[in-house]
Design an enzyme around this catalytic site. Structure first.
Site, mmCIF file in Angstrom:
data_model
loop_
_atom_site.group_PDB
_atom_site.id
_atom_site.type_symbol
_atom_site.label_atom_id
_atom_site.label_comp_id
_atom_site.label_asym_id
_atom_site.label_seq_id
_atom_site.Cartn_x
_atom_site.Cartn_y
_atom_site.Cartn_z
ATOM 1 N N LYS A 176 -17.449 8.650 28.418
ATOM 2 C CA LYS A 176 -16.670 7.431 28.209
ATOM 3 C C LYS A 176 -17.591 6.299 27.757
ATOM 4 O O LYS A 176 -18.509 5.917 28.479
ATOM 5 C CB LYS A 176 -15.939 7.052 29.499
ATOM 6 C CG LYS A 176 -14.972 8.139 29.978
ATOM 7 C CD LYS A 176 -14.267 7.778 31.271
ATOM 8 C CE LYS A 176 -15.229 7.700 32.419
ATOM 9 N NZ LYS A 176 -14.541 7.616 33.724
ATOM 10 N N THR A 210 -9.648 -4.506 34.440
ATOM 11 C CA THR A 210 -9.809 -3.093 34.086
ATOM 12 C C THR A 210 -10.138 -2.235 35.304
ATOM 13 O O THR A 210 -10.640 -1.123 35.163
ATOM 14 C CB THR A 210 -10.918 -2.940 33.037
ATOM 15 O OG1 THR A 210 -12.128 -3.537 33.554
ATOM 16 C CG2 THR A 210 -10.549 -3.601 31.722
ATOM 17 N N GLY A 212 -9.936 0.435 37.927
ATOM 18 C CA GLY A 212 -9.198 1.692 38.024
ATOM 19 C C GLY A 212 -9.136 2.505 36.745
ATOM 20 O O GLY A 212 -8.473 3.541 36.716
ATOM 21 N N THR A 213 -9.834 2.074 35.697
ATOM 22 C CA THR A 213 -9.720 2.803 34.429
ATOM 23 C C THR A 213 -10.208 4.247 34.542
ATOM 24 O O THR A 213 -9.582 5.162 34.006
ATOM 25 C CB THR A 213 -10.512 2.104 33.313
ATOM 26 O OG1 THR A 213 -11.820 1.792 33.804
ATOM 27 C CG2 THR A 213 -9.829 0.835 32.862
ATOM 28 N N GLY A 214 -11.327 4.464 35.223
ATOM 29 C CA GLY A 214 -11.879 5.817 35.311
ATOM 30 C C GLY A 214 -10.978 6.759 36.083
ATOM 31 O O GLY A 214 -10.724 7.898 35.656
ATOM 32 N N CYS A 215 -10.476 6.290 37.235
ATOM 33 C CA CYS A 215 -9.558 7.095 38.045
ATOM 34 C C CYS A 215 -8.308 7.410 37.237
ATOM 35 O O CYS A 215 -7.803 8.547 37.245
ATOM 36 C CB CYS A 215 -9.155 6.340 39.306
ATOM 37 S SG CYS A 215 -10.524 5.724 40.294
#
Length: 267
Positions: A176, A210, A212-215
Site C-alpha cells: 500500500k 483516514t 481505519g483504512t488498512g483494516c
C-alpha cells in the site's frame, strides 16, 4: 428463507472509537454483503487522538473463539489484524494453517496515530509463521520497513518491497503506497504474486480523516475472496470501496476521524 451470505471471520483487536479494528472490519463486511464474525485478540482504549491503552487476550481465549466459529459455522475467508504478541501471532498462524479458506493478513504494526500495536519481539513470528499462511499480505510502507528493513520512497521501491514480502511466503503481496512521500497526486498500490503485477491507482483525497483504512481494505479484500472473486478482482473492488470511504471520511472528536464505511448507503 433468505439465502445465507458468504461468511468472513476477522481476527483482530477492538477499537473503542469504532474507526478501526474489529469495528471497522464488521462494518466493511456488512457494507459489502457478507456475514462478519469475530475473534477478539485485544481490547484498546482508543479515540481520535490515539491509543491510550491496550490489553491482549489470553491465547486460550483467542483459540476458543476461533474454534467456536469455525467448527460450527465455518468460514469462506479470514482476515487478521492486530495480534500484538509473538504468542498470539503463533496461535493464530497455527489455527489458520488448519483452515481451508483464503487468508488476508494485515500485519498491523502501528496505529494511524503512530502508536505501536505489535511487540518488536513478535516480528520474527509474523515473518516465519503468519505470512507463510497468507493468501494476501497487505502491509503499508511503515510495516514494510518493520518487516524487511526497506525504506520505500517510490514505485521502484514498492517492487523491491513486494519481492521482500513474497520471500516470507504469502501467495500475493499488496504493498500500500498511501504513505509515499512527495505529495503524489495518486494513491498507488502494487499487487503481485511475483509473476503478475497489478498497479492500482486512485485520486488522493485531501482528507485527514483516514483512521481505519488498512483494516477496511483488508476486510474488503477478504469479503471479495469469500464471494469467490479472484485475488486481483477482489483487491480492485476493495480499493474502489476504500477510496470512496476515504473521500467520505468525517471528523470525530478532536483528532483524526474515520473513513465512512457506509458511504455507499449515503451516496
Amino acid at each position: 428463507m433468505t439465502a445465507r451470505p458468504p461468511l468472513v471471520l476477522t481476527v483482530a483487536g477492538s477499537d473503542s472509537g469504532g474507526g478501526a479494528g474489529i469495528q471497522a472490519d464488521l462494518k466493511t463486511m456488512l457494507a459489502l454483503g457478507v456475514h462478519g464474525m469475530s475473534v477478539l485478540t485485544a481490547v484498546t482504549a482508543q479515540n481520535s487522538r490515539g491509543v491510550q491503552g491496550a490489553w491482549e487476550l489470553p491465547e486460550e481465549a483467542v483459540r476458543a473463539q476461533y474454534r467456536a466459529v469455525v467448527d460450527d459455522i465455518g468460514v469462506q475467508a479470514v482476515k487478521t489484524g492486530m495480534l500484538a504478541s509473538a504468542g498470539l501471532v503463533e496461535t493464530v498462524a497455527e489455527l489458520l494453517a488448519g483452515t481451508p479458506a483464503p487468508v488476508v493478513v494485515d500485519p498491523v504494526g502501528v496505529s494511524k496515530h503512530g502508536d505501536s500495536l505489535l511487540a518488536a519481539s513478535a516480528l520474527a513470528s509474523v515473518r516465519t509463521k503468519l505470512l507463510p499462511v497468507a493468501t494476501v499480505a497487505t502491509p503499508n510502507l511503515d510495516e514494510v520497513t518493520q518487516l524487511t528493513g526497506l525504506v520505500v520512497e517510490d514505485e521502484t521501491g514498492m517492487r523491491r518491497a513486494a519481492d521482500a514480502i513474497l520471500a516470507y511466503g504469502p501467495r500475493w503481496a499488496l504493498i500500500k503506497g498511501g504513505h509515499l512521500p512527495g505529495g503524489f497526486a495518486e494513491a498507488v498500490d502494487l499487487l503481485t504474486d511475483g509473476t503478475e503485477e497489478h498497479w492500482l491507482r486512485a485520486p488522493r483525497h485531501d482528507n485527514r480523516h483516514t483512521h481505519g483504512t488498512g483494516c477496511t481494505l483488508a476486510s474488503a479484500v477478504a469479503s471479495g475472496l469469500a464471494k469467490g472473486l479472484a485475488v486481483p478482482e477482489a483487491v480492485r473492488q476493495a480499493k474502489e470501496y476504500v477510496t470512496g470511504a476515504i473521500a467520505a471520511g468525517f471528523a470525530l472528536g478532536s483528532g483524526i476521524g474515520p473513513v465512512d464505511h457506509g458511504w455507499r448507503f449515503r451516496a
